[in-house]
Write a protein that holds these residues in place. Structure first.
Motif, short mmCIF file in Angstrom:
data_model
loop_
_atom_site.label_atom_id
_atom_site.label_comp_id
_atom_site.label_asym_id
_atom_site.label_seq_id
_atom_site.Cartn_x
_atom_site.Cartn_y
_atom_site.Cartn_z
N PRO A 144 0.83 -1.05 0.25
CA PRO A 144 0.02 -0.04 0.50
C PRO A 144 1.04 1.12 0.05
O PRO A 144 1.75 1.37 0.88
CB PRO A 144 -0.82 -0.18 1.51
N PHE A 145 0.87 1.89 -1.30
CA PHE A 145 1.46 3.47 -1.31
C PHE A 145 0.51 4.39 -0.70
O PHE A 145 0.62 5.49 0.87
CB PHE A 145 1.42 3.96 -2.98
N ARG A 146 -0.95 3.85 -0.50
CA ARG A 146 -1.64 4.75 0.03
C ARG A 146 -2.97 3.90 0.59
O ARG A 146 -4.04 3.49 -0.47
CB ARG A 146 -2.53 6.11 -0.76
N PRO A 147 -3.20 3.16 1.93
CA PRO A 147 -4.04 1.81 2.00
C PRO A 147 -5.30 3.03 1.67
O PRO A 147 -5.66 3.52 1.61
CB PRO A 147 -4.03 1.85 3.81
N GLY A 148 -6.69 1.66 1.77
CA GLY A 148 -7.99 1.37 1.39
C GLY A 148 -8.67 1.71 2.55
O GLY A 148 -8.09 1.39 3.92
N ASP A 149 -9.60 2.99 2.67
CA ASP A 149 -10.06 3.20 3.97
C ASP A 149 -11.16 2.52 4.21
O ASP A 149 -12.37 2.89 3.52
CB ASP A 149 -10.44 5.08 3.28
N ALA A 150 -11.82 1.77 5.12
CA ALA A 150 -12.74 1.28 4.88
C ALA A 150 -13.95 1.97 6.03
O ALA A 150 -14.92 0.95 5.88
CB ALA A 150 -12.55 0.25 6.36
N GLY A 203 -7.97 2.05 -2.34
CA GLY A 203 -6.43 2.17 -2.25
C GLY A 203 -5.62 2.47 -2.93
O GLY A 203 -5.87 2.19 -4.43
N ILE A 204 -4.18 2.83 -3.06
CA ILE A 204 -2.98 2.59 -4.15
C ILE A 204 -1.71 1.71 -3.76
O ILE A 204 -1.58 2.11 -2.74
CB ILE A 204 -3.10 4.23 -4.30
N GLY A 205 -1.51 0.83 -4.78
CA GLY A 205 -0.57 0.28 -3.94
C GLY A 205 0.79 0.60 -4.54
O GLY A 205 0.64 2.23 -4.79
N SER A 206 1.95 -0.05 -5.26
CA SER A 206 3.06 0.62 -5.11
C SER A 206 3.96 0.68 -6.49
O SER A 206 4.70 1.33 -7.55
CB SER A 206 4.21 -0.57 -4.52
N THR A 207 3.19 0.08 -7.71
CA THR A 207 2.57 0.14 -8.67
C THR A 207 2.35 0.75 -10.30
O THR A 207 0.82 0.21 -10.23
CB THR A 207 3.59 -1.69 -9.90
N ASP A 208 3.51 0.93 -10.72
CA ASP A 208 2.20 2.20 -12.00
C ASP A 208 2.59 2.36 -13.16
O ASP A 208 4.02 2.17 -13.77
CB ASP A 208 2.42 4.37 -11.56
N ILE A 209 1.85 2.04 -14.01
CA ILE A 209 2.21 1.00 -15.38
C ILE A 209 2.18 2.03 -16.83
O ILE A 209 0.59 2.61 -16.72
CB ILE A 209 2.11 0.15 -15.68
N LEU A 210 2.60 2.76 -17.26
CA LEU A 210 2.34 3.28 -18.72
C LEU A 210 2.73 2.28 -20.25
O LEU A 210 3.69 2.60 -20.47
CB LEU A 210 3.00 5.17 -18.90
N SER A 211 1.83 2.49 -21.16
CA SER A 211 2.27 1.41 -22.10
C SER A 211 1.53 2.61 -23.61
O SER A 211 0.16 3.02 -23.20
CB SER A 211 1.19 0.25 -22.08
N ARG A 212 2.27 2.87 -23.92
CA ARG A 212 2.10 3.87 -25.16
C ARG A 212 2.52 2.91 -26.68
O ARG A 212 3.35 2.29 -27.13
CB ARG A 212 2.57 4.55 -25.31
N GLY A 213 1.08 2.52 -27.39
CA GLY A 213 1.52 1.99 -28.86
C GLY A 213 0.54 2.70 -29.44
O GLY A 213 0.48 4.55 -29.58
#
Length: 275
Positions: A144-150, A203-213
């Motif tokens: 968790p980069f930003r844990p989910g808020d229950a 929440g938000i995890g730790s991996t962000d991905i951008l795929s450009r095609g």
């Protein structure tokens, strides 16, 4: 005498329509699709570049092994001098997929023009990794980069609670051999309040991905294991498909075995051209 001549009907033919009538406007056609193009580094004297050439040859061999056996192999670039690292950087170039892995240490992963060959940068990290996806992107994705808020509350929440229960159930029952589960928000009725509430709860995890095609695909790990937000945009940056995927890693970010084999062959062609 009967006259057979008839006057033509009024309102037809050139010049019969108003000239100030609005012209049709067409949506711009998609542009800038990325395709592979070979780039041969300009090397005047390869005498002092043997370390880089040797490393690139080993990377090509690793691509063949990973294509056949899976896994990953990493090569440290910190041992090379500036000239050799410059050759490596020019040869690798930038491919379609870029990743940001948050946490300590944070890592930036850029796919090279050779699919499945990644350039990694971070604190104390300067390396090439050969893999379908960088190991850190998988292993740390749901930290968790930003844990989910229950206890998140929101206005205008209508269908989000049912979607959250579905995602939580699929997350808990996930197996590597199971089928991909997709929640297609584009086809489901929802409100802006639904999206904001789901974002807060997942929440938000730790991996962000951008795929450009052809356009962009933006992929974000949530803090709920195996749940990813996958959004496709066209070449004019308009959102055309918005989904959640329950999987280990969305397919759009993965280099297939065939891609790795092809990358090994192309990299060897570049090395032959340099020498």
């Amino acid at each position: 005498m009967v006259n057979n001549f008839h006057m033509p009907p009024v309102g037809y033919g050139p010049g019969s329509q108003p000239e100030d009538e609005a012209e049709l406007e067409y949506m711009p056609l998609p542009q800038d699709m990325r395709t592979f193009s070979v780039h041969i580094p300009d090397v005047e004297n390869s005498g002092g570049l043997a370390p880089a050439m040797d490393l690139l040859a080993r990377v090509a061999n690793a691509a063949d092994r990973v294509a056949a056996e899976g896994g990953s192999e990493r090569f440290d670039l910190a041992v090379l001098d500036l000239a050799n690292r410059r050759l490596i950087a020019e040869t690798m170039g930038e491919g379609e997929v870029a990743m940001k892995i948050r946490g300590l240490p944070s890592v930036r992963a850029q796919e090279s023009v050779f699919a499945g060959i990644w350039v990694l940068h971070g604190a104390g990290l300067d390396a090439i990794e050969v893999a379908s996806v960088p190991q850190d992107a998988r292993a740390r994705a749901f930290e968790p980069f930003r844990p989910g808020d229950a206890n998140a509350a929101g206005t205008g929440v209508v269908n989000a609670p049912a979607l959250l229960v579905e995602l939580q159930d699929k997350s808990a029952g996930y197996t590597a051999s199971g089928e991909l589960h997709v929640v297609n928000l584009t086809l489901l009725p929802h409100t802006e309040g639904d999206l904001a509430w789901l974002d807060a709860r997942l929440g938000i995890g730790s991996t962000d991905i951008l795929s450009r095609g052809y356009g962009n695909c933006r992929v974000t790990a949530t803090a709920l294991p195996h749940v990813w937000r996958v959004q496709f945009y066209n070449s004019m940056d308009q959102l055309i498909l918005d989904t959640f995927e329950v999987t280990d890693m969305p397919e759009v970010a993965i280099a297939a075995a065939e891609d790795l084999s092809d990358s090994a062959e192309r990299l060897r062609e570049v090395l032959e051209a340099i020498t």
